[in-house]
Design a protein around this motif. Structure first.
Motif, mmCIF file in Angstrom:
data_model
loop_
_atom_site.group_PDB
_atom_site.id
_atom_site.type_symbol
_atom_site.label_atom_id
_atom_site.label_comp_id
_atom_site.label_asym_id
_atom_site.label_seq_id
_atom_site.Cartn_x
_atom_site.Cartn_y
_atom_site.Cartn_z
ATOM 1 N N LEU A 1 16.361 -9.644 -10.385
ATOM 2 C CA LEU A 1 15.877 -8.343 -10.851
ATOM 3 C C LEU A 1 16.009 -7.289 -9.757
ATOM 4 O O LEU A 1 16.404 -6.148 -10.016
ATOM 5 C CB LEU A 1 14.420 -8.455 -11.310
ATOM 6 C CG LEU A 1 14.181 -9.237 -12.609
ATOM 7 C CD1 LEU A 1 12.688 -9.396 -12.853
ATOM 8 C CD2 LEU A 1 14.841 -8.551 -13.796
ATOM 9 N N ALA A 2 15.696 -7.685 -8.526
ATOM 10 C CA ALA A 2 15.835 -6.739 -7.408
ATOM 11 C C ALA A 2 17.288 -6.290 -7.259
ATOM 12 O O ALA A 2 17.559 -5.123 -6.943
ATOM 13 C CB ALA A 2 15.332 -7.375 -6.117
ATOM 14 N N GLU A 3 18.231 -7.211 -7.494
ATOM 15 C CA GLU A 3 19.648 -6.862 -7.384
ATOM 16 C C GLU A 3 20.059 -5.794 -8.395
ATOM 17 O O GLU A 3 20.984 -5.018 -8.138
ATOM 18 C CB GLU A 3 20.516 -8.110 -7.597
ATOM 19 C CG GLU A 3 20.480 -9.100 -6.446
ATOM 20 C CD GLU A 3 21.345 -10.312 -6.716
ATOM 21 O OE1 GLU A 3 22.123 -10.280 -7.698
ATOM 22 O OE2 GLU A 3 21.239 -11.301 -5.953
ATOM 23 N N ILE A 4 19.388 -5.756 -9.546
ATOM 24 C CA ILE A 4 19.738 -4.754 -10.556
ATOM 25 C C ILE A 4 18.755 -3.592 -10.573
ATOM 26 O O ILE A 4 18.706 -2.800 -11.508
ATOM 27 C CB ILE A 4 19.851 -5.383 -11.959
ATOM 28 C CG1 ILE A 4 18.521 -5.972 -12.420
ATOM 29 C CG2 ILE A 4 20.952 -6.454 -11.983
ATOM 30 C CD1 ILE A 4 18.527 -6.432 -13.873
ATOM 31 N N GLY A 5 17.958 -3.503 -9.502
ATOM 32 C CA GLY A 5 17.100 -2.334 -9.320
ATOM 33 C C GLY A 5 15.788 -2.348 -10.075
ATOM 34 O O GLY A 5 15.244 -1.293 -10.393
ATOM 35 N N VAL A 6 15.267 -3.541 -10.348
ATOM 36 C CA VAL A 6 14.015 -3.651 -11.101
ATOM 37 C C VAL A 6 12.994 -4.434 -10.281
ATOM 38 O O VAL A 6 13.300 -5.513 -9.768
ATOM 39 C CB VAL A 6 14.232 -4.366 -12.453
ATOM 40 C CG1 VAL A 6 12.906 -4.533 -13.193
ATOM 41 C CG2 VAL A 6 15.230 -3.592 -13.316
ATOM 42 N N ARG A 7 11.781 -3.894 -10.149
ATOM 43 C CA ARG A 7 10.687 -4.611 -9.511
ATOM 44 C C ARG A 7 9.926 -5.410 -10.557
ATOM 45 O O ARG A 7 9.691 -4.940 -11.672
ATOM 46 C CB ARG A 7 9.713 -3.652 -8.837
ATOM 47 C CG ARG A 7 10.241 -2.950 -7.610
ATOM 48 C CD ARG A 7 9.142 -2.145 -6.954
ATOM 49 N NE ARG A 7 9.576 -1.476 -5.753
ATOM 50 C CZ ARG A 7 10.139 -0.265 -5.734
ATOM 51 N NH1 ARG A 7 10.287 0.410 -6.875
ATOM 52 N NH2 ARG A 7 10.520 0.273 -4.594
ATOM 53 N N VAL A 8 9.513 -6.614 -10.188
ATOM 54 C CA VAL A 8 8.679 -7.410 -11.098
ATOM 55 C C VAL A 8 7.425 -6.653 -11.481
ATOM 56 O O VAL A 8 6.999 -6.643 -12.648
ATOM 57 C CB VAL A 8 8.306 -8.756 -10.421
ATOM 58 C CG1 VAL A 8 7.231 -9.475 -11.222
ATOM 59 C CG2 VAL A 8 9.531 -9.642 -10.281
ATOM 60 N N SER A 9 6.818 -5.967 -10.517
ATOM 61 C CA SER A 9 5.560 -5.259 -10.783
ATOM 62 C C SER A 9 5.737 -4.117 -11.789
ATOM 63 O O SER A 9 4.753 -3.653 -12.368
ATOM 64 C CB SER A 9 4.976 -4.726 -9.476
ATOM 65 O OG SER A 9 5.901 -3.875 -8.809
ATOM 66 N N ASP A 10 6.985 -3.679 -12.001
ATOM 67 C CA ASP A 10 7.215 -2.641 -13.019
ATOM 68 C C ASP A 10 6.865 -3.133 -14.418
ATOM 69 O O ASP A 10 6.644 -2.302 -15.321
ATOM 70 C CB ASP A 10 8.685 -2.199 -13.011
ATOM 71 C CG ASP A 10 9.077 -1.467 -11.744
ATOM 72 O OD1 ASP A 10 8.179 -0.952 -11.048
ATOM 73 O OD2 ASP A 10 10.292 -1.409 -11.445
ATOM 74 N N MET A 11 6.838 -4.453 -14.598
ATOM 75 C CA MET A 11 6.615 -5.022 -15.946
ATOM 76 C C MET A 11 5.260 -5.684 -16.081
ATOM 77 O O MET A 11 4.977 -6.302 -17.103
ATOM 78 C CB MET A 11 7.742 -6.009 -16.278
ATOM 79 C CG MET A 11 9.073 -5.300 -16.460
ATOM 80 S SD MET A 11 10.451 -6.440 -16.690
ATOM 81 C CE MET A 11 10.631 -7.061 -15.018
ATOM 82 N N TRP A 12 4.401 -5.563 -15.070
ATOM 83 C CA TRP A 12 3.065 -6.114 -15.186
ATOM 84 C C TRP A 12 2.215 -5.225 -16.092
ATOM 85 O O TRP A 12 2.364 -4.025 -16.111
ATOM 86 C CB TRP A 12 2.403 -6.204 -13.813
ATOM 87 C CG TRP A 12 2.971 -7.331 -12.987
ATOM 88 C CD1 TRP A 12 3.812 -8.326 -13.374
ATOM 89 C CD2 TRP A 12 2.722 -7.552 -11.583
ATOM 90 N NE1 TRP A 12 4.098 -9.158 -12.336
ATOM 91 C CE2 TRP A 12 3.447 -8.698 -11.220
ATOM 92 C CE3 TRP A 12 1.960 -6.895 -10.619
ATOM 93 C CZ2 TRP A 12 3.442 -9.221 -9.922
ATOM 94 C CZ3 TRP A 12 1.948 -7.391 -9.344
ATOM 95 C CH2 TRP A 12 2.675 -8.542 -9.000
#
Length: 205
Positions: A194-205
């Motif tokens: 996800l980090a490689e495609i510019g997304v943080r895990v915390s964005d979906m919490w």
């Protein structure tokens, strides 16, 4: 932004929910045997990664309309046994029994392939893929326990004919690696992809 899980696996769904994400589930219906057969002399890790990517891609037509701003995650797991064979879901009691008779008391490598797709305005803007290996040390269930386990139906529909988070956990002596990967979706690898495609895990919490 929503996370779409391209899998019918209740175990993967449970892992994500336990990690703070409520995914949308869309089942791909991919012909896994056909995808694997189309690969030319693949390495084991390439097989599970290709299957994961095929599942993620398969749900795109529907997901791009429903959730134009989303991340799609596809997963696939197979067991690389001590004799070098790559085992998926056995499907029958006979095949599951044979696998357990061969792998009891040995170690195998559970390979979980992952693919992530980033959708923006309904279009794929980034892709990532990889796999995670975890060593599994199998116990030696006696004949009565094995037959009882086979009768539950659980080992018929899971990679390698075992689970870590279900009744099969009684017959796993230990693992070396990421437990979530053995259950079906590696949280550390998914986070990195996800980090490689510019997304943080915390964005979906």
């Amino acid at each position: 932004m929503r996370l779409v899980l391209a899998s019918a696996s209740p175990a993967r769904l449970s892992v994500l929910r336990g990690a703070g994400i409520e995914p949308v589930v869309r089942v791909s219906g991919v012909d896994e045997d056909a995808v694997a057969a189309a690969l030319v002399d693949p390495k084991p890790a390439e097989v599970v990664t290709a299957l994961a990517a095929a599942k993620a891609e398969a749900v795109l037509p529907l997901v791009s309309e429903e959730f134009p701003d989303a991340v799609v995650v596809g997963c696939d797991s197979m067991l690389l046994t001590a004799d070098g064979s790559l085992e998926g879901k056995p499907g029958t009691v006979e095949k599951a029994r044979d696998r357990w008779e061969r792998m009891a008391g040995t170690s195998g490598t559970l390979l979980t392939g992952h693919a992530v797709l980033r959708l923006r305005d309904g279009e794929v803007v980034a892709r990532g893929a990889g796999s995670e290996p975890t060593t599994v040390r199998f116990g030696r269930p006696d004949e009565a326990d094995l037959e009882a386990y086979l009768a539950t139906g659980e080992p018929l529909q899971v990679a390698g004919a075992f689970t870590l988070d279900g009744m099969g956990g009684w017959f796993v002596d230990g693992i070396d690696g990421d437990p979530s990967s053995v259950i079906g979706i590696s949280l550390p690898l998914t986070r990195r992809l996800l980090a490689e495609i510019g997304v943080r895990v915390s964005d979906m919490w």
